[in-house]
Scaffold this motif. Structure first.
Motif, PDB file in Angstrom:
ATOM      1  N   ASP A 198     -66.575 -29.965 -19.018  1.00  0.00           N
ATOM      2  CA  ASP A 198     -65.561 -30.624 -18.194  1.00  0.00           C
ATOM      3  C   ASP A 198     -66.137 -31.812 -17.428  1.00  0.00           C
ATOM      4  OD1 ASP A 198     -63.821 -28.704 -19.028  1.00  0.00           O
ATOM      5  OD2 ASP A 198     -63.899 -27.504 -17.207  1.00  0.00           O
ATOM      6  N   TYR A 199     -67.445 -31.830 -17.253  1.00  0.00           N
ATOM      7  CA  TYR A 199     -68.096 -32.886 -16.484  1.00  0.00           C
ATOM      8  C   TYR A 199     -69.021 -33.742 -17.349  1.00  0.00           C
ATOM      9  CZ  TYR A 199     -66.315 -30.145 -12.616  1.00  0.00           C
ATOM     10  OH  TYR A 199     -65.484 -29.467 -11.762  1.00  0.00           O
ATOM     11  N   ARG A 212     -76.893 -35.714 -19.408  1.00  0.00           N
ATOM     12  CA  ARG A 212     -75.659 -36.475 -19.262  1.00  0.00           C
ATOM     13  C   ARG A 212     -76.067 -37.944 -19.298  1.00  0.00           C
ATOM     14  NH1 ARG A 212     -72.145 -38.233 -14.680  1.00  0.00           N
ATOM     15  NH2 ARG A 212     -69.963 -37.809 -15.194  1.00  0.00           N
ATOM     16  N   ARG A 221     -63.662 -39.076 -14.334  1.00  0.00           N
ATOM     17  CA  ARG A 221     -63.555 -38.576 -12.967  1.00  0.00           C
ATOM     18  C   ARG A 221     -64.447 -39.390 -12.056  1.00  0.00           C
ATOM     19  NH1 ARG A 221     -63.592 -31.986 -13.362  1.00  0.00           N
ATOM     20  NH2 ARG A 221     -62.047 -31.790 -14.992  1.00  0.00           N
ATOM     21  N   PHE A 225     -68.476 -33.584  -7.441  1.00  0.00           N
ATOM     22  CA  PHE A 225     -68.327 -32.277  -8.061  1.00  0.00           C
ATOM     23  C   PHE A 225     -69.644 -31.521  -7.978  1.00  0.00           C
ATOM     24  CE2 PHE A 225     -69.860 -34.784 -11.689  1.00  0.00           C
ATOM     25  CZ  PHE A 225     -70.834 -33.947 -12.234  1.00  0.00           C
ATOM     26  N   VAL A 227     -71.207 -28.037 -10.129  1.00  0.00           N
ATOM     27  CA  VAL A 227     -70.940 -27.051 -11.171  1.00  0.00           C
ATOM     28  C   VAL A 227     -72.181 -26.190 -11.369  1.00  0.00           C
ATOM     29  CG1 VAL A 227     -71.584 -28.710 -12.978  1.00  0.00           C
ATOM     30  CG2 VAL A 227     -70.216 -26.715 -13.574  1.00  0.00           C
ATOM     31  N   HIS A 444     -57.059 -35.519 -11.948  1.00  0.00           N
ATOM     32  CA  HIS A 444     -58.302 -35.798 -11.247  1.00  0.00           C
ATOM     33  C   HIS A 444     -58.398 -37.292 -10.944  1.00  0.00           C
ATOM     34  CE1 HIS A 444     -60.139 -31.832 -11.702  1.00  0.00           C
ATOM     35  NE2 HIS A 444     -59.640 -31.801 -12.925  1.00  0.00           N
TER      36      HIS A 444
END
Length: 492
Positions: A198-199, A212, A221, A225, A227, A444
């Motif tokens: 999701d990220y 990432r 987004r 956040f 996670v 978002h």
């Protein structure tokens, strides 16, 4: 674009002794053990490790030596000393035994002795045999025939090798590359409800590396956040070890959830990492009061100053008990960089024998094109070459600043459809008089793919797209030009 209020909450601690800043409780405890071991060392042999290597330290009776081990090698786990080229383990640490080039955590079957009265730790490889004493031999484990009882003989009780991930705190848009410390398995997996995808976070199942790419914003987004997932290292059949990994991204960051400050002579500031844009008016507030902490109002950097130490803070690391500190929030005004994408939507007209319901226009050849600032037309479609029997399809991106639920309302005469992020959310499929249809969705912060289309069969030509939600203060308004852009770019 106006300034928006940003803030970052961290724990502050003023060390009573020299303490190295660290976000990991395990690392802090390891440092304490290392400090105790160093007390008996009279000489040290130091090695500077290159990138992609980790330092291994071995403590002898009077000499401390450090070697470098390739961080991608499984042989680093449980290793005390690596070879000079760092490509293999030279000596395993206590409690580990060499097996097939790796150091394995092994414990002997307790209480067993051979005919000579030797226990497993006293055996040499030549002493391993099938001679049973009290029904057991060095070549079989308690209650498990054909499994060796002693680590020296190639058996014993094998335990999973512990490992951990460092806690990661970065600014939005940063690249992520987090390695397990250390690599212990040929295969890694995540818990089934892990939200890494999701990220935009990925994990290499062979190495356990979490990554990432720089600037990756999928899904689109731009809000902070945090996670947390559980990584399982599959070290051997039936032998696994679980550990948590937490990754957080904010507009404003100081690199760790707990910040440490030491000394009062020419103290070095803790530098603030900030998302791109304009920043100003930094301030800090703490509870209990931390009057020895100062924030630079221009840069956001934190610095230890003279003041009365009072209050304390509890953290996950018990070794910090009794330290002075508090929970602090750093606030600032932030204006994000403006997007380079042109505002509005790109539209194409389609002419011919079209009905007043919307067909699959992607399979048809458009006539002329136009850029519109918003969807709000009443008998005034720009650059339309005829007043009936035409369709118009507009595409672009909707920019959401504040996350939350948004209601979209489509008004049309005749047929019209609205797609958001590839999903149809509103449809008026038939001919007829002017009508409104609505749909609500949670969005978002960031950009969202938008496609709207409308077909005119005759009579009045009406088409309007409105929304209401956090970005509109709850009021229903026409989706403005400032919230629409032609290309997929976000202000980061």
């Amino acid at each position: 674009m106006a300034y928006a209020r940003s803030k970052k909450k961290v724990a502050m601690s003023q060390a009573t002794q020299a303490t190295q800043a660290s976000a990991s409780a395990r690392l802090s405890r390891a440092t304490a053990r290392e400090t105790q071991a160093k007390a008996n060392i009279t000489s040290q042999v130091e090695t500077t490790c290159q990138s992609a290597h980790i330092e291994l330290r071995h403590y002898g009776p009077s000499v401390s030596t450090s070697t470098c081990c390739e961080e991608s090698g499984r042989f680093c786990a449980g290793c005390a000393r690596a070879t000079s080229d760092g490509a293999a383990c030279r000596e395993c640490a206590g409690g580990f035994i060499e097996r097939e080039g790796n150091c394995i955590a092994c414990a002997d079957s307790a209480g067993w002795t051979n005919l000579a009265g030797k226990t497993c730790p006293q055996l040499a490889a030549a002493d391993c045999n099938d001679i049973k004493v009290r029904g057991k031999s060095s070549n079989e484990a308690w209650g498990a025939p054909k499994v060796l009882a002693c680590c020296t003989c190639g058996g014993g009780i094998i335990s999973p090798t512990p490992f951990f991930y460092p806690s990661v705190h970065l600014v939005l848009g940063s690249s992520v590359r987090v390695l397990p410390s250390v690599r212990t398995a040929p295969r890694y997996s995540l818990n089934e409800d892990c939200e890494f995808p999701d990220y935009g976070l990925q994990m290499d199942g062979a190495t356990g590396i979490i990554s990432r790419p720089t600037g990756s914003l999928y899904p689109r987004r731009v809000e902070s956040f945090s996670v947390e997932c559980t990584v399982t290292a599959h070290q051997a059949p039936g032998l696994t070890y679980d550990t948590p990994v937490k990754i957080a991204m904010d507009f404003l960051n100081y690199g760790a959830p707990v910040l440490f400050f030491e000394g009062v002579k020419a103290p070095q500031p803790t530098v603030a990492s900030k998302a791109p844009g304009e920043w100003k008016d930094f301030e800090v507030q703490c509870a209990p009061v931390v009057d020895w902490l100062q924030v630079d109002s221009t840069t956001g950097d934190l610095r230890l100053t003279s003041g009365t130490a009072g209050g304390s803070v509890d953290t996950e690391d018990a070794t910090l008990a009794g330290q002075h500190g508090g929970i602090c929030v750093v606030k600032a005004l932030h204006k994000a960089l403006a997007s380079d994408s042109p505002a509005g939507l790109q539209c194409q007209y389609y002419y011919g024998t079209l009905t007043c319901h919307v067909p699959d226009l992607s399979q048809k050849t458009p006539g002329n094109s136009v850029v519109v600032p918003q969807i709000d037309f009443y008998n005034n479609f720009p650059e339309a070459q005829q007043t009936s029997l035409f369709c118009i399809r507009c595409t672009g991106y909707l920019v959401i600043t504040l996350p939350g639920y948004y209601q979209f309302t489509q008004s049309s005469d005749d047929g019209a459809v609205t797609y958001l992020n590839g999903q149809m959310i509103i449809s008026k499929p038939k001919c007829g008089f002017w009508a409104k249809t609505s749909s609500s969705h949670f969005l978002h912060s960031g950009t969202h793919q938008l496609e709207v289309a409308m077909c005119e069969g005759g009579g009045s030509e009406i088409w309007k797209l409105e929304y209401q939600g956090p970005d509109t203060n709850g009021s229903k308004i026409t989706v403005p030009e400032s919230a629409l852009q032609q290309h997929d770019e976000v202000p980061l």
